[in-house]
Design a protein around this motif. Structure first.
Motif: not given
Length: 90
Positions: A52-67, A29-33
Protein backbone atom coordinates in the motif's frame (compact mmCIF):
# COMPACT_ATOMS: atom_id res chain seq x y z
CA UNK A 1 -2.13 42.98 -25.01
CA UNK A 2 -5.20 41.24 -26.52
CA UNK A 3 -5.06 38.58 -29.17
CA UNK A 4 -6.76 39.60 -32.40
CA UNK A 5 -8.54 36.26 -32.77
CA UNK A 6 -9.72 36.06 -29.14
CA UNK A 7 -13.50 36.20 -28.68
CA UNK A 8 -14.87 38.70 -26.19
CA UNK A 9 -17.48 36.20 -24.95
CA UNK A 10 -17.97 32.46 -25.12
CA UNK A 11 -21.31 30.66 -25.32
CA UNK A 12 -21.46 27.57 -23.10
CA UNK A 13 -25.21 26.93 -23.51
CA UNK A 14 -24.64 23.70 -25.44
CA UNK A 15 -21.74 22.53 -23.29
CA UNK A 16 -22.11 19.32 -21.30
CA UNK A 17 -20.38 18.14 -18.18
CA UNK A 18 -18.46 14.93 -18.80
CA UNK A 19 -18.06 12.59 -15.84
CA UNK A 20 -17.64 13.43 -12.19
CA UNK A 21 -14.13 14.17 -11.03
CA UNK A 22 -14.67 13.35 -7.35
CA UNK A 23 -17.49 11.79 -5.43
CA UNK A 24 -18.09 13.44 -2.05
CA UNK A 25 -17.00 10.36 -0.11
CA UNK A 26 -13.71 10.09 -2.03
CA UNK A 27 -12.46 13.63 -1.46
CA UNK A 28 -9.45 13.73 0.84
CA UNK A 29 -8.15 16.75 2.70
CA UNK A 30 -4.45 17.45 2.47
CA UNK A 31 -2.83 18.18 5.84
CA UNK A 32 0.70 18.86 6.99
CA UNK A 33 1.82 17.16 10.17
CA UNK A 34 5.07 16.54 11.99
CA UNK A 35 5.80 12.90 12.73
CA UNK A 36 8.91 11.43 14.35
CA UNK A 37 11.33 9.91 11.79
CA UNK A 38 11.17 6.45 13.38
CA UNK A 39 7.40 6.41 12.98
CA UNK A 40 7.60 7.46 9.32
CA UNK A 41 10.24 4.77 8.72
CA UNK A 42 8.01 2.15 10.34
CA UNK A 43 4.95 3.30 8.38
CA UNK A 44 6.82 3.13 5.08
CA UNK A 45 8.23 -0.31 5.93
CA UNK A 46 4.78 -1.63 6.90
CA UNK A 47 3.19 -0.12 3.80
CA UNK A 48 5.75 -1.89 1.58
CA UNK A 49 4.97 -5.22 3.29
CA UNK A 50 1.25 -4.68 2.68
CA UNK A 51 1.70 -3.31 -0.85
CA UNK A 52 0.00 0.00 0.00
CA UNK A 53 1.08 3.61 -0.35
CA UNK A 54 2.18 4.72 3.12
CA UNK A 55 -0.37 7.56 3.26
CA UNK A 56 -3.12 5.02 2.59
CA UNK A 57 -1.81 2.95 5.50
CA UNK A 58 -1.80 6.02 7.76
CA UNK A 59 -5.40 6.76 6.77
CA UNK A 60 -6.39 3.15 7.44
CA UNK A 61 -4.75 3.11 10.88
CA UNK A 62 -6.41 6.39 11.81
CA UNK A 63 -9.81 5.09 10.67
CA UNK A 64 -9.34 1.95 12.78
CA UNK A 65 -8.57 4.10 15.80
CA UNK A 66 -11.52 6.38 15.06
CA UNK A 67 -13.96 3.47 14.76
CA UNK A 68 -12.96 1.79 18.00
CA UNK A 69 -9.81 -0.14 17.19
CA UNK A 70 -8.77 -0.50 20.81
CA UNK A 71 -5.26 0.15 22.08
CA UNK A 72 -5.14 -3.39 23.45
CA UNK A 73 -5.98 -4.80 20.04
CA UNK A 74 -3.27 -2.69 18.37
CA UNK A 75 -0.70 -3.67 21.02
CA UNK A 76 -1.51 -7.36 20.46
CA UNK A 77 -1.04 -6.88 16.73
CA UNK A 78 2.35 -5.17 17.21
CA UNK A 79 3.53 -7.87 19.63
CA UNK A 80 2.49 -10.62 17.18
CA UNK A 81 4.34 -8.88 14.33
CA UNK A 82 7.43 -8.46 16.49
CA UNK A 83 7.36 -12.13 17.56
CA UNK A 84 7.05 -13.23 13.91
CA UNK A 85 9.90 -10.94 12.94
CA UNK A 86 12.18 -12.31 15.67
CA UNK A 87 11.22 -15.90 14.87
CA UNK A 88 12.14 -15.40 11.22
CA UNK A 89 15.50 -13.87 12.18
CA UNK A 90 14.93 -10.38 10.69
Amino acid sequence: MKEKNMKKEFNFKKARRVGVRFKDSEVKISVTTRIDPDIVFWLRKESEKKGLPYQTLINSLLKQAMHGGSDDERIRQIVKEEMRRRASGD
